[in-house]
Scaffold this motif. Structure first.
Motif, PDB file in Angstrom:
ATOM      1  N   ARG A 116       0.813  -1.031   0.167  1.00 38.42           N
ATOM      2  CA  ARG A 116       0.256   0.559   0.095  1.00 38.42           C
ATOM      3  C   ARG A 116       0.503   1.052  -0.038  1.00 38.42           C
ATOM      4  NH1 ARG A 116      -0.556  -2.193   5.315  1.00 38.42           N
ATOM      5  NH2 ARG A 116       0.106  -0.875   6.338  1.00 38.42           N
ATOM      6  N   GLN A 117       2.339   0.903   0.266  1.00 34.62           N
ATOM      7  CA  GLN A 117       3.167   2.223   0.893  1.00 34.62           C
ATOM      8  C   GLN A 117       3.364   2.455  -0.762  1.00 34.62           C
ATOM      9  OE1 GLN A 117       3.242   4.235   3.464  1.00 34.62           O
ATOM     10  NE2 GLN A 117       2.514   2.352   4.359  1.00 34.62           N
ATOM     11  N   LEU A 120       0.193   4.160  -2.598  1.00 32.41           N
ATOM     12  CA  LEU A 120      -0.517   5.350  -2.084  1.00 32.41           C
ATOM     13  C   LEU A 120       0.679   6.455  -2.956  1.00 32.41           C
ATOM     14  CD1 LEU A 120      -1.076   4.568   1.352  1.00 32.41           C
ATOM     15  CD2 LEU A 120      -2.996   5.681  -0.397  1.00 32.41           C
ATOM     16  N   ILE A 124      -0.695   9.265  -6.062  1.00 34.81           N
ATOM     17  CA  ILE A 124      -1.769  10.650  -4.417  1.00 34.81           C
ATOM     18  C   ILE A 124      -2.656  11.675  -5.399  1.00 34.81           C
ATOM     19  CG2 ILE A 124       0.069  11.522  -5.771  1.00 34.81           C
ATOM     20  CD1 ILE A 124      -1.694  11.137  -2.201  1.00 34.81           C
ATOM     21  N   ALA A 127      -6.327  11.212  -5.375  1.00 40.61           N
ATOM     22  CA  ALA A 127      -6.547  10.217  -4.126  1.00 40.61           C
ATOM     23  C   ALA A 127      -8.193  10.755  -4.009  1.00 40.61           C
ATOM     24  CB  ALA A 127      -5.738  11.183  -3.182  1.00 40.61           C
ATOM     25  N   LEU A 155      -6.211   3.831   8.103  1.00 43.74           N
ATOM     26  CA  LEU A 155      -5.869   5.339   6.964  1.00 43.74           C
ATOM     27  C   LEU A 155      -6.813   6.336   6.875  1.00 43.74           C
ATOM     28  CD1 LEU A 155      -6.739   2.086   4.319  1.00 43.74           C
ATOM     29  CD2 LEU A 155      -4.808   3.217   4.916  1.00 43.74           C
ATOM     30  N   ASN A 158      -8.477   9.808   2.209  1.00 40.73           N
ATOM     31  CA  ASN A 158      -8.115  10.228   0.942  1.00 40.73           C
ATOM     32  C   ASN A 158      -7.674   8.450   0.421  1.00 40.73           C
ATOM     33  OD1 ASN A 158      -5.740  10.608   2.339  1.00 40.73           O
ATOM     34  ND2 ASN A 158      -4.599  11.525   1.089  1.00 40.73           N
ATOM     35  N   GLU A 159      -6.956   7.631   1.546  1.00 39.84           N
ATOM     36  CA  GLU A 159      -6.193   6.529   1.252  1.00 39.84           C
ATOM     37  C   GLU A 159      -7.509   5.580   1.375  1.00 39.84           C
ATOM     38  OE1 GLU A 159      -2.116   8.011   3.671  1.00 39.84           O
ATOM     39  OE2 GLU A 159      -3.425   6.959   4.395  1.00 39.84           O
TER      40      GLU A 159
END
Length: 313
Positions: A116-117, A120, A124, A127, A155, A158-159
């Protein structure tokens, strides 16, 4: 006596066994090796490791049938399609698809959450983009996925939206075309018409050499003094390879070649001398003993064996 081991005879008069339990019984209890002829479902584009069905030679089928170990059946053609069978197949296919769809969904969700990092960071800019509403299938998966439950608590909004959109996109990619098909072990048709076959029928219209091979195989297999394991000897130019134990534990000891001797005219050549020399040299090079098998007389079923040794001169 009716056997529980079903063997299906096809046009080449060889038998096929599809049930893995039957194959195990033949190997462990009756010393029958056979030859696997099918590809493994997990690795369909290779021929190094083969799988079901197991092909039995005519000789193996006849011996096993005479001993009431197998029951032989011939499929009566043509086959007529049955609407009930077709409907049941489609129903089973849909059930299996839904099962695989759920498993695939959980795998995709876990994969996305592990990465996920990086996901994301790459997404971005999207989002704030929110696609269509989440369908019931995706919601049911998320409700039962422990990784999503634990991760979604930390989370941001937006994430949360971004990962949810990616999950929905990935889940839509799994369609019926990507489903893993399970190959059935035996036919599920309800209108199959089978005809029982005896060993006498299987031996009909055999040539003299084919009759001799059946008799030699039976004589070796039913030997009271020694329980031999027998397989095809084509790779060494013979008819049979004979083992003293399971081929997975030892190498073969004999290369047996069936030879017509008393069945042909006396002025005919039994076996060319050059062929005999070639067989002996092959046997020496692979550390085996060359054996010629023939009948004692045209009217006798007794088999006699001649061992040929190569002395090197």
């Amino acid at each position: 006596m009716t056997s529980q081991l079903c063997c299906y005879i096809f046009e080449n008069r060889h038998g096929l066994i599809f049930n893995p339990d039957s194959i195990r019984i033949l190997r462990e209890q009756y010393r029958i090796i056979g030859c696997l002829t099918g590809n493994l479902p997990e690795y369909p584009r290779q021929n190094a490791e083969l799988g079901l069905p197991l092909e039995l030679s005519r000789e193996e089928c006849c011996v096993l049938a005479d001993q009431h170990i197998i029951s032989m059946y011939e499929l009566i053609l043509p086959l007529n399609d049955c609407e009930e069978d077709h409907a049941k197949y489609l129903t089973d296919l849909e059930i299996e698809f839904q099962r695989q769809k759920i498993e695939n969904g959980h795998e995709r969700i876990n994969e996305i959450l592990i990465n996920r990092q990086s996901i994301l960071q790459r997404n971005i800019q999207s989002a704030n983009e929110n696609s269509s509403e989440t369908d019931e299938f995706t919601l049911s998966l998320l409700e039962t996925n422990n990784a999503w439950k634990n991760c979604s608590r930390s989370l941001e909004e937006n994430e949360h939206i971004m990962l949810l959109n990616i999950i929905k996109q990935r889940l839509r990619q799994f369609t019926l075309e990507y489903m893993l098909m399970k190959l059935p072990i035996e036919s599920r048709r309800t209108n199959l018409k089978l005809r029982s076959i005896t060993s006498e029928e299987l031996k009909q219209n055999l040539k003299l050499i084919e009759q001799l091979r059946c008799d030699v195989f039976a004589d070796l297999y039913l030997n009271k003094n020694q329980k031999y394991w027998i397989s095809s000897g084509q790779k060494f130019g013979g008819d049979y390879l004979v083992y003293f134990d399971d081929p997975s534990r030892c190498h073969s000891t004999f290369i047996v070649t069936c030879v017509l001797r008393n069945e042909i005219e006396r002025n005919s050549t039994i076996i060319p001398l050059t062929h005999l020399i070639a067989r002996c040299r092959i046997a020496v090079n692979v550390n085996k003993i060359c054996i010629l098998a023939s009948r004692k007389s045209p009217i006798s079923c007794d088999i006699e064996y001649l061992t040929v040794n190569w002395n090197g001169f």
